[in-house]
Design a protein around this motif. Structure first.
Motif, PDB file in Angstrom:
ATOM      1  N   ARG A 117       1.162  -1.299  -0.223  1.00 27.46           N
ATOM      2  CA  ARG A 117      -0.274  -0.607   0.347  1.00 27.46           C
ATOM      3  C   ARG A 117       0.697   1.036   0.463  1.00 27.46           C
ATOM      4  NH1 ARG A 117      -2.916  -1.428   5.399  1.00 27.46           N
ATOM      5  NH2 ARG A 117      -2.367  -3.504   4.600  1.00 27.46           N
ATOM      6  N   THR A 118       0.023   2.345   0.071  1.00 26.70           N
ATOM      7  CA  THR A 118       0.865   3.443   0.200  1.00 26.70           C
ATOM      8  C   THR A 118      -0.221   4.573   0.936  1.00 26.70           C
ATOM      9  OG1 THR A 118       1.916   3.228  -2.549  1.00 26.70           O
ATOM     10  CG2 THR A 118       1.355   5.379  -1.728  1.00 26.70           C
ATOM     11  N   LEU A 119       0.397   5.256   1.126  1.00 26.82           N
ATOM     12  CA  LEU A 119      -0.236   5.888   2.683  1.00 26.82           C
ATOM     13  C   LEU A 119       0.799   7.573   2.577  1.00 26.82           C
ATOM     14  CD1 LEU A 119       0.857   3.246   5.640  1.00 26.82           C
ATOM     15  CD2 LEU A 119      -0.972   3.612   3.701  1.00 26.82           C
ATOM     16  N   SER A 121      -1.067  11.676   4.108  1.00 28.11           N
ATOM     17  CA  SER A 121      -1.820  12.331   4.517  1.00 28.11           C
ATOM     18  C   SER A 121      -1.287  13.622   4.735  1.00 28.11           C
ATOM     19  CB  SER A 121      -1.158  11.793   6.976  1.00 28.11           C
ATOM     20  OG  SER A 121       0.466  12.407   7.118  1.00 28.11           O
ATOM     21  N   ARG A 139      -5.792  11.503   5.305  1.00 30.14           N
ATOM     22  CA  ARG A 139      -5.439  10.602   5.741  1.00 30.14           C
ATOM     23  C   ARG A 139      -6.123   9.402   3.932  1.00 30.14           C
ATOM     24  NH1 ARG A 139      -6.641  10.102  11.043  1.00 30.14           N
ATOM     25  NH2 ARG A 139      -4.958  11.073  12.359  1.00 30.14           N
ATOM     26  N   SER A 141      -5.534   6.276   1.619  1.00 31.93           N
ATOM     27  CA  SER A 141      -4.466   4.994   1.586  1.00 31.93           C
ATOM     28  C   SER A 141      -4.573   3.447   0.093  1.00 31.93           C
ATOM     29  CB  SER A 141      -5.386   3.687   2.845  1.00 31.93           C
ATOM     30  OG  SER A 141      -4.326   4.488   4.057  1.00 31.93           O
ATOM     31  N   THR A 151      -9.801   2.231  -2.128  1.00 29.24           N
ATOM     32  CA  THR A 151      -8.475   3.350  -1.780  1.00 29.24           C
ATOM     33  C   THR A 151      -9.274   3.938  -0.551  1.00 29.24           C
ATOM     34  OG1 THR A 151      -8.182   4.337  -3.571  1.00 29.24           O
ATOM     35  CG2 THR A 151      -8.459   6.247  -2.194  1.00 29.24           C
TER      36      THR A 151
END
Length: 407
Positions: A117-119, A121, A139, A141, A151
């Motif tokens: 995953r790519t997070l 914020s 946020r 994800s 997503t």
């Protein structure tokens, strides 16, 4: 990595893994439309983390939806597990429009690539907020698993309400409520390739232009107000459940909202509005609480007494003017949602059917049609005529819909 065309006027190397970019221009790779400008970017890398400070960045308001698609589709949807974590900061950001300029402050963006995953914020506040005020937090994800391409988005507003114009690229339906609408509270969105679902918690929509919302209807409702959602769930199949309230201060209402309300949703009219000389009635307060569930609606009036009111309003008052109550709904009996469609229709006697299923009869008026799609109507049944409940000395303890929005 962003997938956009980047032009840089000058590059200055300050030290190993530390440099400065000046005169940066971001453009769409196909149309070359300007997405934004940045006066300068200071870049450094320490302990495997890229730190990027943006000096006087600007975004084009007309390209916000395109910018969001680029961030999501071209950046977040690309696995970056081999890339280092990145932190972007900026003291301020300007969003430019032909008619106005929106400014944000205290911006911090962090990107953390992981194996699956790519997070990301994002936090910011408004220039009018104190520096120690709670910021707005977003946020995001993006899950890259072959079994779960999805997503997740979580928005929590801070000390100030968020103008809906900033997030309308994500939720275009928000602009239906008017250009001055703002949102405060919390919402979560889960989106996959096949479906999406949203949950809301103690969320307010403020500055709603009810005149714009009812534009095109044969019966008008004018005034600025709010909708409060204590708890709600919405999916691509429509509204599933919602508990909240609605209010308008100082507006005008067509008498047919009152007479149709008496016929279809069980309100009581203490005065004969039909005898008035004007079709649009001025009012001082409109307020109610509601619960929408599959096939049913419960609601009751909640107009508050003001200090200068000579006589207290009766329990369950929905609508009041300077002379007193205009409409009352004191009990919270179940009302079929089909009745709500008929109430919203331009043609009072329309028999409506859910837009989710094939139907020969379509509700008259765009607002009723929209409601027929979004409300959880269930099976198509004709509206049920309502008899107005008696008002007066009903025990308040029997009323269940007594939850009120906090100030």
């Amino acid at each position: 990595l962003l997938g956009v065309e980047v032009q840089v006027a000058a590059v200055e190397s300050l030290a190993p893994e530390r440099f400065n970019l000046r005169g940066v221009r971001l453009a769409h790779p196909e149309s070359r439309a300007l997405l934004g400008r940045i006066q300068s970017i200071e870049v450094s890398r320490q302990a495997g983390l890229w730190s990027i400070e943006l000096i006087e960045p600007e975004l084009e308001s007309r390209q916000l939806s395109t910018t969001w698609r680029i961030v999501h589709d071209w950046f977040m949807c690309r696995p970056l597990n081999q890339s280092p974590a990145t932190r972007l900061t900026s003291q301020g950001l300007k969003i430019r429009h032909v008619a106005y300029e929106q400014a944000l402050a205290g911006i911090v963006i962090e990107v953390h690539p992981q194996s699956d995953r790519t997070l990301m914020s994002v936090q910011f506040r408004f220039p009018s907020d104190r520096e120690d005020a709670k910021p707005t937090l977003l946020r995001i994800s993006r899950f890259h698993s072959e079994r779960q391409l999805a997503t997740s988005l979580k928005l929590e507003t801070g000390a100030s309400a968020l103008p809906c114009s900033l997030i309308s690229p994500l939720f275009p339906a928000l602009m239906t409520f008017g250009g001055q609408t703002s949102i405060a509270g919390s919402l979560s969105l889960q989106q996959s390739q096949e479906a999406w679902e949203m949950s809301l918690e103690n969320t307010y929509l403020m500055g709603i232009d009810f005149g714009q919302l009812t534009t095109g209807l044969d019966k008008r409702l004018a005034g600025t107000g709010w909708i409060w959602c204590q708890q709600g769930a919405v999916t691509d199949r429509g509204l599933q459940y919602m508990v909240g309230g609605l209010g308008i201060e100082r507006g005008r209402i067509d008498e047919r909202w009152l007479t149709d309300g008496q016929r279809y949703v069980g309100i009581t009219l203490p005065r004969e509005v039909q005898a008035a000389q004007v079709r649009l009635h001025s009012f001082e307060q409109l307020q109610l609480t509601f619960e929408i569930a599959p096939k049913s609606l419960r609601f009751m009036g909640l107009v508050q007494n003001k200090a200068d009111t000579a006589r207290p309003f009766r329990p369950g008052t929905i609508l009041a003017d300077a002379a007193g109550e205009l409409a009352i709904k004191v009990s919270d009996e179940v009302i079929p949602l089909q009745n709500v469609i008929s109430f919203l229709s331009d043609t009072p006697a329309v028999t409506s059917a859910s837009a989710h299923i094939s139907a020969n009869l379509v509700p008259a008026g765009w607002l009723a049609q929209r409601a027929a799609w979004w409300l959880p109507l269930g099976s198509s049944t004709p509206p049920v005529p309502m008899s107005s409940p008696a008002t007066g000395n009903q025990d308040q303890d029997t009323v269940r819909l007594s939850r009120t929005p906090q100030s």
